[in-house]
Write a protein that holds these residues in place. Sequence first.
Motif, PDB file in Angstrom:
ATOM      1  N   MET A 180       0.842  -1.189   0.000  1.00  0.00           N
ATOM      2  CA  MET A 180       0.000   0.000   0.000  1.00  0.00           C
ATOM      3  C   MET A 180       0.882   1.245   0.000  1.00  0.00           C
ATOM      4  O   MET A 180       1.808   1.361   0.781  1.00  0.00           O
ATOM      5  N   THR A 181       0.590   2.168  -0.888  1.00  0.00           N
ATOM      6  CA  THR A 181       1.394   3.381  -0.970  1.00  0.00           C
ATOM      7  C   THR A 181       0.651   4.535  -0.328  1.00  0.00           C
ATOM      8  O   THR A 181      -0.570   4.575  -0.295  1.00  0.00           O
ATOM      9  N   THR A 182       1.408   5.454   0.173  1.00  0.00           N
ATOM     10  CA  THR A 182       0.846   6.644   0.805  1.00  0.00           C
ATOM     11  C   THR A 182       0.998   7.813  -0.146  1.00  0.00           C
ATOM     12  O   THR A 182       2.073   8.042  -0.697  1.00  0.00           O
ATOM     13  N   ALA A 183      -0.058   8.542  -0.352  1.00  0.00           N
ATOM     14  CA  ALA A 183      -0.005   9.717  -1.221  1.00  0.00           C
ATOM     15  C   ALA A 183       0.785  10.819  -0.528  1.00  0.00           C
ATOM     16  O   ALA A 183       0.571  11.108   0.641  1.00  0.00           O
ATOM     17  N   ILE A 184       1.692  11.406  -1.264  1.00  0.00           N
ATOM     18  CA  ILE A 184       2.493  12.508  -0.734  1.00  0.00           C
ATOM     19  C   ILE A 184       1.879  13.805  -1.228  1.00  0.00           C
ATOM     20  O   ILE A 184       1.681  13.999  -2.423  1.00  0.00           O
ATOM     21  N   ARG A 185       1.582  14.660  -0.300  1.00  0.00           N
ATOM     22  CA  ARG A 185       0.983  15.955  -0.645  1.00  0.00           C
ATOM     23  C   ARG A 185       2.064  16.880  -1.189  1.00  0.00           C
ATOM     24  O   ARG A 185       3.074  17.111  -0.525  1.00  0.00           O
ATOM     25  N   PRO A 186       1.887  17.414  -2.390  1.00  0.00           N
ATOM     26  CA  PRO A 186       2.913  18.301  -2.947  1.00  0.00           C
ATOM     27  C   PRO A 186       3.006  19.598  -2.162  1.00  0.00           C
ATOM     28  O   PRO A 186       2.018  20.070  -1.593  1.00  0.00           O
ATOM     29  N   ARG A 187       4.184  20.142  -2.119  1.00  0.00           N
ATOM     30  CA  ARG A 187       4.402  21.414  -1.422  1.00  0.00           C
ATOM     31  C   ARG A 187       3.740  22.537  -2.204  1.00  0.00           C
ATOM     32  O   ARG A 187       3.913  22.636  -3.416  1.00  0.00           O
ATOM     33  N   ARG A 188       2.975  23.342  -1.517  1.00  0.00           N
ATOM     34  CA  ARG A 188       2.273  24.439  -2.194  1.00  0.00           C
ATOM     35  C   ARG A 188       3.267  25.491  -2.652  1.00  0.00           C
ATOM     36  O   ARG A 188       4.152  25.892  -1.904  1.00  0.00           O
ATOM     37  N   THR A 189       3.081  25.951  -3.880  1.00  0.00           N
ATOM     38  CA  THR A 189       3.987  26.963  -4.401  1.00  0.00           C
ATOM     39  C   THR A 189       3.473  28.372  -4.166  1.00  0.00           C
ATOM     40  O   THR A 189       4.242  29.314  -4.187  1.00  0.00           O
ATOM     41  N   MET A 190       2.156  28.508  -3.944  1.00  0.00           N
ATOM     42  CA  MET A 190       1.563  29.812  -3.670  1.00  0.00           C
ATOM     43  C   MET A 190       0.874  29.743  -2.314  1.00  0.00           C
ATOM     44  O   MET A 190       0.074  28.848  -2.068  1.00  0.00           O
ATOM     45  N   LEU A 191       1.202  30.683  -1.441  1.00  0.00           N
ATOM     46  CA  LEU A 191       0.642  30.703  -0.091  1.00  0.00           C
ATOM     47  C   LEU A 191      -0.339  31.857   0.058  1.00  0.00           C
ATOM     48  O   LEU A 191      -0.127  32.936  -0.509  1.00  0.00           O
ATOM     49  N   THR A 192      -1.368  31.636   0.850  1.00  0.00           N
ATOM     50  CA  THR A 192      -2.291  32.724   1.158  1.00  0.00           C
ATOM     51  C   THR A 192      -1.661  33.607   2.233  1.00  0.00           C
ATOM     52  O   THR A 192      -0.706  33.204   2.918  1.00  0.00           O
ATOM     53  N   LEU A 193      -2.222  34.770   2.398  1.00  0.00           N
ATOM     54  CA  LEU A 193      -1.737  35.682   3.436  1.00  0.00           C
ATOM     55  C   LEU A 193      -1.887  35.051   4.815  1.00  0.00           C
ATOM     56  O   LEU A 193      -0.992  35.160   5.657  1.00  0.00           O
ATOM     57  N   ALA A 194      -2.993  34.356   5.037  1.00  0.00           N
ATOM     58  CA  ALA A 194      -3.216  33.698   6.327  1.00  0.00           C
ATOM     59  C   ALA A 194      -2.151  32.637   6.593  1.00  0.00           C
ATOM     60  O   ALA A 194      -1.663  32.509   7.726  1.00  0.00           O
ATOM     61  N   GLU A 195      -1.767  31.886   5.571  1.00  0.00           N
ATOM     62  CA  GLU A 195      -0.733  30.861   5.743  1.00  0.00           C
ATOM     63  C   GLU A 195       0.623  31.477   6.071  1.00  0.00           C
ATOM     64  O   GLU A 195       1.360  30.974   6.927  1.00  0.00           O
ATOM     65  N   VAL A 196       0.948  32.575   5.411  1.00  0.00           N
ATOM     66  CA  VAL A 196       2.222  33.250   5.672  1.00  0.00           C
ATOM     67  C   VAL A 196       2.239  33.821   7.081  1.00  0.00           C
ATOM     68  O   VAL A 196       3.220  33.655   7.819  1.00  0.00           O
TER      69      VAL A 196
END
Length: 66
Positions: A1-17
């Motif tokens: 069974m493989t685990t899906a790897i979430r790609p790193r987001r290239t664009m961040l929202t202001l709230a995330e920053v």
Amino acid sequence: MTTAIRPRRTMLTLAEVCEELAISRSTFYDWRAKRRAPRCIKLPNGDLRIRRSDLDDWLDDCEDAA
């Protein structure tokens, strides 16, 4: 069974920053007004986005200045 790897987001929202930097939205806007914030992209709807690479470069510059 493989685990899906979430790609790193290239664009961040202001709230995330703001969450990553542990600052308030008003602090970010203050830095932006003083041209001390990372580069932003203003979307047609007025929302801001910050490229992950721009944030990382900005943090590196802050580290060098310290």
